[in-house]
Motif scaffolding. Structure first.
Motif, PDB file in Angstrom:
ATOM      1  N   GLN A 137      87.730 -96.302  54.412  1.00  0.00           N
ATOM      2  CA  GLN A 137      88.348 -96.268  55.681  1.00  0.00           C
ATOM      3  C   GLN A 137      88.272 -95.184  56.465  1.00  0.00           C
ATOM      4  N   THR A 138      88.557 -95.143  58.097  1.00  0.00           N
ATOM      5  CA  THR A 138      88.721 -93.958  58.664  1.00  0.00           C
ATOM      6  C   THR A 138      90.036 -93.586  59.089  1.00  0.00           C
ATOM      7  N   LEU A 158      94.468-102.104  47.816  1.00  0.00           N
ATOM      8  CA  LEU A 158      94.887-101.278  48.885  1.00  0.00           C
ATOM      9  C   LEU A 158      94.399 -99.873  48.432  1.00  0.00           C
ATOM     10  N   PHE A 159      94.100 -98.940  49.346  1.00  0.00           N
ATOM     11  CA  PHE A 159      93.706 -97.515  48.933  1.00  0.00           C
ATOM     12  C   PHE A 159      94.871 -96.581  49.677  1.00  0.00           C
ATOM     13  N   TYR A 202      94.338 -97.887  58.006  1.00  0.00           N
ATOM     14  CA  TYR A 202      93.656 -99.075  57.304  1.00  0.00           C
ATOM     15  C   TYR A 202      94.750 -99.888  56.340  1.00  0.00           C
ATOM     16  N   LYS A 203      95.533 -99.079  55.821  1.00  0.00           N
ATOM     17  CA  LYS A 203      96.390 -99.789  54.830  1.00  0.00           C
ATOM     18  C   LYS A 203      97.467-100.278  55.771  1.00  0.00           C
ATOM     19  N   ASN A 204      97.901 -99.690  56.757  1.00  0.00           N
ATOM     20  CA  ASN A 204      99.051-100.390  57.347  1.00  0.00           C
ATOM     21  C   ASN A 204      98.435-101.752  57.978  1.00  0.00           C
ATOM     22  N   GLY A 222      90.727 -87.596  50.769  1.00  0.00           N
ATOM     23  CA  GLY A 222      90.023 -88.370  49.945  1.00  0.00           C
ATOM     24  C   GLY A 222      90.892 -89.748  49.737  1.00  0.00           C
ATOM     25  N   GLU A 223      90.605 -90.715  48.756  1.00  0.00           N
ATOM     26  CA  GLU A 223      91.620 -91.733  48.551  1.00  0.00           C
ATOM     27  C   GLU A 223      91.263 -92.182  47.197  1.00  0.00           C
TER      28      GLU A 223
END
Length: 702
Positions: free
Chosen positions: A299-300, A254-255, A181-183, A232-233
């Motif tokens: 996110q996954t 962003l996470f 997800y971040k990318n 976790g995040e």
């Protein structure tokens, strides 16, 4: 590589021998034996490859100390090593954003017509990956190790993979995997700023090689039974370096994902003692294994990790009774890991992992005594009803000592006739695997290597011995067997044949120890030449072969061809105690050679290998004629060593035993030198000689 075991040929994988480790690297120990376990794990991994991803957890289960953790550690260590080799190279991506001095525009998002000349010449039009630190305002680290090919749209990526792989099928994960997800957030922001130009957006990608490392928790994680979530995040917009990010990204929340599953991505995570956790602590694994993803609040994450676990039989037994066990069973690959059942393999563990750390001289047979006892505590009485009638009759009568030698040496009981020996030899694999499909499999119970480690370390400190003596080990085994409240295997009811009878086991081990020492004293005496009786047996077999064929044999002295030496053959047969007709025995001998040749094509028949029992009988017969002189020599050796020990304790350096005479003292000294070449020192030689003198030679010297 294929290795020969008494129960058949098995495949061994070299990674479990840690061949790349330096001699002084003691971080991990190689896995001794357990080739069947290696094969089961390989089969599971091969299935993962065929299915495109790791969709089950390989759960090794067995008694404490059976080698589960060692197996996992070898795999992790192999991954570490392989990732350092050219063929094992792994890559990940980060994002870099050049400074205004470099781009003369917005940071990383300047006007497409901006001047991007670099001082000293060149251009940053193709990539910013190699910019010096002074030319970079921000570098965005990505904790999830996405493969750089995930940056390409799937159609173009698959076309590229098809070209690279040719007729082979690329991994499904590589062909269909997606960015984290971040990318994806970063790429989308860049695409918007670059008006959809992917090539220009990819200038910000920095690709680096990474290696698997347990120390730095990259791709190799061992997780204990903690009661925590494994992923976790957290929000990372508070990071100071993010203030230098492009405006489009500063507006994006962003996470950063974190946790053991994230750290293990691209490698292996080992759940040590998994079933010690409450089920709620690992319930998520069921869905994660099924989908290949772990769901976080924002996110996954694709896991892309092989999961290995371990559990002892007590916790697995309780888990089997849980109502949700059937739903987990389909996502677990259960691999039983019993204790070793070959005392030869067990001794190797003690020789490599225990004996060197006692910091004392290790006398011959000390580790063998411990290994034989430990393995016997693990063996189960065969169940004849599981075999064909001929084999059933044989296994029904197997004693625990005979089964010990079957597994360890492939040695069949001496009392069996030729046909029974063949039946048992061919059926040994079935005997070894008799209970492998049962919950109560052989090797599930018994003395663990950890228990035997304590026995050996205690024996090395025994006050009556100056070394790790086999007799000290026997004394410690006597003490161990008194602790019936501590060990379940000491409370199992004894069965016929010595099974679960620890008193009988200790008697077997003691007798076998004295047999070995007696044989060594014979060899060290110099009174019996091993070569002579081996040559005699070779001559006997040669003459029998010629006799069966009805041919003649060349006399090496006269050069004439003569009939076989009947007198010599009958003399050897008398030594061997042949009870059947001499003619029948001779034909049976040649048939055995022919059968061995069929089973071992291309190999030269060596009498020591084909007829070890007959050779031993001949050796014992020759030894019996020299027994009294050997006993007297052992007595002299004990006298010299005992007096020398007393003199040393008194601080007296004068030569003792003048009453022995020069010739006897010289022979005893020569015997001691031969024993030293066998691994003895003076103290352990005194212990061994004294024991065999009391137990075997007493009547011959009084």
């Amino acid at each position: 590589e294929v290795v020969d075991k008494p129960w058949g040929k098995v495949v061994r994988y070299r990674l479990f021998d840690l061949p790349w480790d330096d001699k002084g690297d003691s971080r991990d120990m190689p896995l001794v034996g357990h080739e069947e376990i290696q094969g089961e794990i390989f089969r599971s991994l091969a299935n993962f490859v065929n299915e495109g991803r790791a969709n089950r957890l390989v759960l090794m289960h067995g008694p404490n100390g059976s080698g589960k953790s060692t197996t996992a550690a070898c795999i992790l260590r192999a991954l570490e090593h392989y990732s350092t080799l050219p063929e094992g190279a792994l890559y990940r991506l980060h994002w870099v954003f050049p400074s205004r001095k470099t781009t003369r525009g917005a940071i990383g998002f300047g006007d497409s017509q901006a001047d991007r000349a670099v001082p000293g010449g060149g251009s940053w039009d193709d990539t910013y990956a190699h910019l010096p630190d002074t030319a970079i305002d921000a570098r965005l680290q990505v904790e999830i190790r996405d493969h750089p090919l995930f940056l390409l749209p799937i159609p173009e990526r698959r076309a590229l993979l098809a070209k690279l792989y040719g007729s082979a099928t690329p991994p499904a994960w590589l062909a269909s995997g997606q960015l984290s997800y971040k990318n994806q957030q970063v790429l989308e922001a860049l695409m918007m700023s670059e008006e959809g130009n992917l090539k220009r957006a990819l200038r910000h990608v920095q690709i680096e090689r990474w290696t698997i490392s347990r120390r730095y928790r990259q791709g190799a994680i061992t997780l204990g039974p903690e009661l925590s979530v494994d992923a976790g995040e957290r929000q990372i917009t508070a990071d100071r370096s993010l203030a230098a990010l492009p405006t489009a990204l500063q507006a994006t929340t962003l996470f950063e994902a974190h946790g053991e599953l994230i750290d293990a991505a691209g490698g292996v995570i080992e759940f040590s003692d998994l079933l010690k956790r409450p089920m709620e602590a690992f319930r998520y694994l069921q869905l994660t294994l099924e989908t290949g993803e772990v769901s976080l609040p924002h996110q996954t994450v694709q896991t892309n990790v092989v999961m290995i676990g371990s559990a002892n039989e007590i916790h697995l037994g309780a888990f089997r009774e849980h109502p949700e066990f059937p739903s987990f069973r389909g996502r677990f690959e259960l691999v039983p890991v019993p204790y070793l059942r070959s005392w030869v393999d067990e001794r190797r563990i003690y020789d490599v992992q225990i004996a060197p750390y006692t910091h004392r001289h290790v006398a011959p047979h000390a580790t063998a005594v411990a290994a034989e006892f430990a393995v016997m505590t693990r063996l189960s009485k065969p169940s004849p009803d599981r075999y064909p009638s001929e084999l059933a009759k044989i296994v029904k009568e197997l004693s625990i000592e005979q089964k010990l030698d079957l597994y360890g040496l492939g040695k069949v009981p001496e009392g069996l006739d030729g046909d029974a020996r063949k039946v048992l030899k061919s059926g040994l694999g079935a005997v070894y695997r008799e209970s492998e499909a049962s919950v109560e499999y052989e090797g599930r119970d018994g003395a663990s290597p950890r228990t035997m480690r304590t026995v050996l370390l205690n024996a090395a400190q025994h006050p009556e011995y100056t070394c790790l003596s086999p007799f000290a080990v026997l004394a410690e085994l006597d003490e161990l067997c008194k602790q019936t409240s501590e060990y379940d295997w000491l409370r199992v009811k004894a069965q016929a044949g010595g099974y679960h009878d620890t008193k009988e086991m200790r008697g077997v081990v003691r007798r076998r120890l004295l047999d070995r020492i007696e044989e060594e004293m014979r060899a060290a005496s110099g009174l019996v030449d091993d070569v002579r009786y081996k040559e005699l047996f070779d001559r006997y077999v040669t003459n029998v072969s010629v006799w069966v064929k009805g041919e003649t044999i060349r006399n090496p002295l006269t050069g004439e061809y003569e009939r076989p030496d009947e007198r010599m053959m009958r003399e050897v047969e008398a030594f061997l105690g042949v009870t059947q007709k001499n003619e029948d025995h001779r034909r049976s001998l040649i048939s055995s050679i022919a059968a061995w040749a069929i089973d071992h094509p291309g190999q030269r028949a060596v009498n020591e290998i084909v007829f070890p029992e007959l050779l031993k009988k001949l050796q014992e017969a020759v030894f019996a004629e020299r027994r009294k002189p050997i006993a007297l020599l052992v007595r002299d050796l004990v006298s010299i060593l005992r007096n020398k020990k007393v003199a040393k304790e008194r601080g007296d350096d004068r030569a003792p035993d003048k009453d022995l005479g020069e010739a006897r003292r010289r022979e005893a000294t020569a015997m001691l030198e031969r024993l030293k070449r066998m691994g003895y020192d003076e103290d352990s030689a005194l212990d061994a000689a004294s024991a065999v003198l009391r137990a075997r030679f007493h009547e011959l010297v009084v």
